[in-house]
Design a protein around this motif. Structure first.
Motif, PDB file in Angstrom:
ATOM      1  N   VAL A   1       0.869  -1.161   0.000  1.00  0.00           N
ATOM      2  CA  VAL A   1       0.000   0.000   0.000  1.00  0.00           C
ATOM      3  C   VAL A   1       0.909   1.214   0.000  1.00  0.00           C
TER       4      VAL A   1
ATOM      5  N   MET B   1      -1.636   4.492  -5.130  1.00  0.00           N
ATOM      6  CA  MET B   1      -3.030   4.907  -4.973  1.00  0.00           C
ATOM      7  C   MET B   1      -3.344   6.106  -5.868  1.00  0.00           C
TER       8      MET B   1
ATOM      9  N   ARG C   1     -16.300  -1.103  -6.542  1.00  0.00           N
ATOM     10  CA  ARG C   1     -16.111  -1.034  -5.091  1.00  0.00           C
ATOM     11  C   ARG C   1     -14.706  -1.477  -4.705  1.00  0.00           C
TER      12      ARG C   1
ATOM     13  N   ASN D   1     -12.297   1.208  -5.619  1.00  0.00           N
ATOM     14  CA  ASN D   1     -12.322   2.297  -4.641  1.00  0.00           C
ATOM     15  C   ASN D   1     -11.539   1.939  -3.384  1.00  0.00           C
ATOM     16  N   PHE D   2     -11.584   0.676  -2.981  1.00  0.00           N
ATOM     17  CA  PHE D   2     -10.782   0.241  -1.838  1.00  0.00           C
ATOM     18  C   PHE D   2      -9.291   0.351  -2.148  1.00  0.00           C
ATOM     19  N   LYS D   3      -8.897   0.028  -3.368  1.00  0.00           N
ATOM     20  CA  LYS D   3      -7.497   0.132  -3.761  1.00  0.00           C
ATOM     21  C   LYS D   3      -7.043   1.597  -3.789  1.00  0.00           C
TER      22      LYS D   3
ATOM     23  N   SER E   1      -8.381   4.116  -2.106  1.00  0.00           N
ATOM     24  CA  SER E   1      -8.398   4.708  -0.766  1.00  0.00           C
ATOM     25  C   SER E   1      -7.315   4.136   0.146  1.00  0.00           C
ATOM     26  N   GLY E   2      -6.694   3.051  -0.263  1.00  0.00           N
ATOM     27  CA  GLY E   2      -5.624   2.472   0.546  1.00  0.00           C
ATOM     28  C   GLY E   2      -6.067   1.368   1.470  1.00  0.00           C
ATOM     29  N   ASP E   3      -7.344   1.004   1.427  1.00  0.00           N
ATOM     30  CA  ASP E   3      -7.810  -0.107   2.252  1.00  0.00           C
ATOM     31  C   ASP E   3      -7.253  -1.437   1.750  1.00  0.00           C
ATOM     32  N   ARG E   4      -7.003  -1.503   0.460  1.00  0.00           N
ATOM     33  CA  ARG E   4      -6.360  -2.674  -0.142  1.00  0.00           C
ATOM     34  C   ARG E   4      -5.183  -2.179  -0.957  1.00  0.00           C
TER      35      ARG E   4
END
Length: 105
Positions: free
Chosen positions: A33, A38, A62, A65-67, A69-72
């Motif tokens: 990450v 990102m 979805r 968007n996680f990628k 935002s840095g969640d994944r």
């Protein structure tokens, strides 16, 4: 009826020594990450559209968007696929620009 309680010393468990993992499987490592990854995915999403970029990466919007935002994390393959999608879009834009120039002449 008489209840006997163990002394306070006996209630405390002895500290466990960790010798390592018991599993033979390798530790699962997440994709890196990084803010650079990102932001670059976000830029490609802005140029192509998040829906098309998600289709090119074979994921949902979805998950994209996680990628972003840095969640994944984003894998190297994700970045390579995004670059290929952007390059193909660039070829199409260049070809259309040529057609517009031909229409003027």
């Amino acid at each position: 009826m008489m209840n006997s309680a163990a002394p306070a010393k006996a209630c405390k468990p002895a500290p466990l020594k960790r010798l390592g993992t018991c599993s033979r499987k390798r530790e699962q490592v997440a994709f890196p990450v990084a803010v650079v990854r990102m932001m670059r995915l976000d830029t490609v999403g802005g140029l192509l559209g998040n829906g098309r970029l998600a289709d090119e990466l074979c994921i949902t919007v979805r998950a994209l968007n996680f990628k972003i935002s840095g969640d994944r994390g984003a894998s190297d393959a994700n970045l390579t696929d995004a670059a290929a999608a952007l390059a193909s879009r660039g070829k199409g834009l260049f070809a259309h620009a040529q057609k517009l120039r031909e229409a003027i002449q």
